[in-house]
Design a protein around this motif. Structure first.
Motif: not given
Length: 235
Positions: A165-166, A175-177, A212-215, A223-226
């Protein structure tokens, strides 16, 4: 916070811990790091000993899963807080993970043991305790600003024991990753192997050069959330 305003835990039990062999994904990560990251700047520590792992477990009062012990038998994290192998975030060595955990426990004591002193949320719903602090969250990384990727050993009924998680100072909505450490490392390896990264040279040391490149994001948490479709960190 009044007792009546604390969130009520839904009925049910979280899914059990996954038993995993992470040797294959560690080999994938080792191969990718060896090719792409400057070895003079991105430096892992030597392996942790069983005695160090045992002492860490005694400190936090938890028996860590095989995957966690295997990760630290691979490397006892890294000491450089400006360059990290998880998209710029350093894997915490055991002594720093313990210190970060203890700091959160001390904050909880200052709150009189009320983990909901500061309101929070969770994604997915009912997967994570929407607390500000939970002593069964174990930091795995640190972003330099009080926020972590970590392991959750007290999930709510829609989650899984040992999920990744975060959480942290600026992560109101936990948030669970990934549902396990192994699944998290496989996700990271897949992102890297697919080319979803930016390595940016700079004359002066900066907190994050590996992104990260994208997003496009200078912060891996964001970025991970996105990437996962999770909401933002703030309520």
């Amino acid at each position: 916070m009044a007792e009546t305003s604390r969130p009520k835990r839904p009925p049910g039990q979280a899914k059990p811990l996954l038993e995993e062999d992470i040797a294959p994904v560690l080999a994938r990560l080792h191969a990718w790091y060896a090719v792409h990251l400057p070895p003079d700047k991105y430096v892992f520590n030597p392996p942790a000993t069983d005695a160090q792992l045992d002492a860490f477990e005694r400190l936090i009062g938890l028996k860590m899963p095989r995957a966690y012990r295997d990760l630290y038998r691979w490397h006892d994290g890294e000491n450089d807080d400006r360059r990290g192998h998880i998209y710029g975030h350093p894997l915490l060595p055991l002594h720093q993970a313990g210190a970060q955990w203890k700091a959160w426990v001390d904050v909880l004591a200052d709150f009189g043991g009320n983990r909901y002193e500061i309101p929070g949320g969770a994604w997915p719903e009912h997967a994570v305790d929407p607390a500000y602090i939970n002593p069964r969250w174990i930091p795995l990384t640190h972003d330099g600003s009080g926020n972590h990727i970590g392991l959750d050993f007290d999930p709510w009924p829609s989650g899984r024991v040992g999920q990744v998680i975060l959480f942290g100072r600026d992560e109101d909505v936990k948030a669970v990753l990934a549902e396990s450490l192994g699944k998290f490392l496989e996700w990271i390896a897949g992102l890297l192997e697919s080319g979803n990264f930016r390595l940016e040279a700079a004359e002066e040391p900066v907190l994050r050069r590996f992104r990260l490149k994208a997003p496009p994001s200078n912060d891996f948490h964001e970025g991970a959330r996105s990437l996962l479709g999770a909401p933002g960190p703030f309520l």
